[in-house]
Design a protein around this motif. Structure first.
Motif, PDB file in Angstrom:
ATOM      1  N   ASP A 309      64.880 -31.665  30.154  1.00 32.88           N
ATOM      2  CA  ASP A 309      63.997 -32.366  31.085  1.00 32.88           C
ATOM      3  C   ASP A 309      62.750 -32.841  30.356  1.00 32.88           C
ATOM      4  OD1 ASP A 309      61.819 -30.199  31.310  1.00 32.88           O
ATOM      5  OD2 ASP A 309      63.630 -29.103  31.887  1.00 32.88           O
ATOM      6  N   GLN A 310      61.965 -33.660  31.058  1.00 35.68           N
ATOM      7  CA  GLN A 310      60.796 -34.299  30.476  1.00 35.68           C
ATOM      8  C   GLN A 310      59.710 -33.300  30.065  1.00 35.68           C
ATOM      9  OE1 GLN A 310      60.392 -37.906  29.510  1.00 35.68           O
ATOM     10  NE2 GLN A 310      60.108 -38.451  31.654  1.00 35.68           N
ATOM     11  N   SER A 311      59.436 -32.305  30.907  1.00 35.07           N
ATOM     12  CA  SER A 311      58.394 -31.332  30.581  1.00 35.07           C
ATOM     13  C   SER A 311      58.737 -30.572  29.310  1.00 35.07           C
ATOM     14  CB  SER A 311      58.196 -30.354  31.747  1.00 35.07           C
ATOM     15  OG  SER A 311      57.723 -31.016  32.892  1.00 35.07           O
ATOM     16  N   THR A 312      59.980 -30.157  29.189  1.00 33.87           N
ATOM     17  CA  THR A 312      60.423 -29.460  27.986  1.00 33.87           C
ATOM     18  C   THR A 312      60.312 -30.368  26.770  1.00 33.87           C
ATOM     19  OG1 THR A 312      61.972 -28.145  29.307  1.00 33.87           O
ATOM     20  CG2 THR A 312      62.372 -28.233  26.934  1.00 33.87           C
ATOM     21  N   ALA A 313      60.692 -31.630  26.949  1.00 31.33           N
ATOM     22  CA  ALA A 313      60.654 -32.584  25.841  1.00 31.33           C
ATOM     23  C   ALA A 313      59.228 -32.790  25.348  1.00 31.33           C
ATOM     24  CB  ALA A 313      61.260 -33.917  26.283  1.00 31.33           C
ATOM     25  N   LEU A 314      58.266 -32.900  26.262  1.00 31.73           N
ATOM     26  CA  LEU A 314      56.883 -33.137  25.861  1.00 31.73           C
ATOM     27  C   LEU A 314      56.302 -31.921  25.136  1.00 31.73           C
ATOM     28  CD1 LEU A 314      55.599 -35.037  29.023  1.00 31.73           C
ATOM     29  CD2 LEU A 314      55.985 -35.988  26.739  1.00 31.73           C
ATOM     30  N   ARG A 315      56.688 -30.712  25.551  1.00 38.32           N
ATOM     31  CA  ARG A 315      56.240 -29.524  24.814  1.00 38.32           C
ATOM     32  C   ARG A 315      56.819 -29.522  23.410  1.00 38.32           C
ATOM     33  NH1 ARG A 315      56.766 -27.023  30.077  1.00 38.32           N
ATOM     34  NH2 ARG A 315      58.948 -26.476  29.647  1.00 38.32           N
TER      35      ARG A 315
END
Length: 377
Positions: A309-315
């Motif tokens: 997901d996006q949140s995981t990707a940004l981290r």
């Protein structure tokens, strides 16, 4: 780790020897970072300790690169002369957190904005500007956009304004706005710093008038973007990604056994499952990712797979930036880095972050080859 198709001798040879020390683990680390460290670390990262304008090699086919060096050298020269902050700090023997009385805002943009593709040397030039600016290290600051917002979170807005208002220069790398809240926060902060006479320099893959394009269309957001743009003179830098210019393709991921063996054999290496690391990052604030990598000499990851997901990707993007800053080689098993992010992510509003992460992780993977193939890196 062996399977029924693996000869016993092969499985045995890949197992760590009894005399090999267990590797470190990122998942076992829960660093606490005091605000004082966030302030002290507002300097170019280790990878850029020694860079200077003279060490930047412009591509002869890209005249904008040589032009950028000339403009930035002049910008640094123009920041000479004793400021109130320099004078008040003489003899203090320590960092002064309280600023001089704000000066009148200068006419015209009080900053320069480096816009260009991935790997054209924007961070090299930004760090060179920091080094070339005639001011003591405590009177100039360098950090990523994420680190700047983290500083505000740690100190509070007013204390951050007081801390940075005594500086001659603030350099902001990876200037990419992620949400309207960050936009309003940074716009307000930079307006206060410009009013105090602080010069600004920033780098990103998007011109300041188009920051946030493709993400949000709220009127307040767009108004803040225009306000930020007014602080900068854009400077376009063209070229291809130097991290891969003339270099062989990134190595394919290794087997889990090879990665495990390398982690046990390399002093200061960490070994983690990729899924477990992603879970751990969700419990550690991104401002602590630099401390998470303290004293690491290599990062070994097994079972790399597309992020969910996006949140995981940004981290993961933030961790990739911190590893790249610190020149930590990466060795992995699983899917190649160019398969980390979905097509939807790579076509969305954060695509520039994801492509930067792929570029940087690929460079670190190339460095990591030496852990398995000595001399290959």
């Amino acid at each position: 780790m062996s399977s029924s198709s693996t000869p016993p001798s092969s499985a045995s040879s890949s197992a760590p020897r009894a005399d090999e020390s267990a590797p470190l683990s990122l998942c076992a680390r829960e660093p606490q970072v005091p605000a004082e460290r966030l302030v002290a670390e507002m300097v170019p990262p280790p990878r850029f300790d020694q860079v200077r304008f003279s060490t930047y090699i412009p591509d002869p086919n890209q005249p904008s690169q040589a032009e950028a060096v000339t403009v930035l050298e002049g910008f640094a020269t123009g920041l000479g002369g004793a400021s109130g902050a320099d004078s008040s700090a003489r003899g203090a023997g320590r960092r002064r957190w309280f600023a001089r009385k704000p000066a009148a805002a200068p006419a015209g943009p009080r900053g320069v904005y480096l816009d260009g593709g991935y790997g054209v040397g924007k961070t090299h030039l930004l760090a060179s500007l920091w080094h070339a600016t005639p001011a003591a290290p405590e009177h100039k600051a360098f950090g990523t956009f994420v680190e700047l917002t983290n500083l505000v979170g740690a100190l509070g807005f007013q204390e951050t304004v007081r801390t940075l208002s005594g500086h001659r220069l603030l350099c902001i790398d990876e200037f990419e706005l992620d949400d309207p809240g960050d936009t309003v926060l940074v716009s307000s902060l930079l307006a206060k710093l410009v009013e105090a006479g602080v010069a600004l320099a920033a780098s990103s893959n998007t011109l300041p008038g188009k920051l946030g394009e493709g993400r949000f269309a709220a009127a307040d957001f767009l108004r803040e973007i225009q306000g930020l743009s007014a602080h900068f003179r854009p400077l376009r830098i063209d070229g291809e990604d130097y991290r891969h210019r003339g270099l062989p393709a990134a190595p394919e991921p290794y087997s889990e056994e090879q990665v495990t063996r390398a982690a046990y054999a390399a002093p200061g290496a960490s070994l983690d499952g990729f899924g477990q690391l992603l879970d751990h990052l969700s419990r550690v604030h991104p401002s602590r990712y630099g401390a998470l990598t303290d004293d690491l000499r290599a990062v070994c990851l097994t079972g790399v797979r597309p992020v969910p997901d996006q949140s995981t990707a940004l981290r993961l993007v933030v961790l990739a930036d911190r590893l790249y800053d610190r020149e930590v080689p990466v060795l992995t098993s699983g899917v190649p880095f160019d398969q980390l992010f979905s097509e939807e992510m790579l076509n969305g509003g954060y695509r520039k972050k994801y492509f930067r992460a792929i570029s940087r992780l690929t460079a670190l993977a190339r460095d990591g080859r030496g852990l398995v193939e000595p001399g290959a890196a």
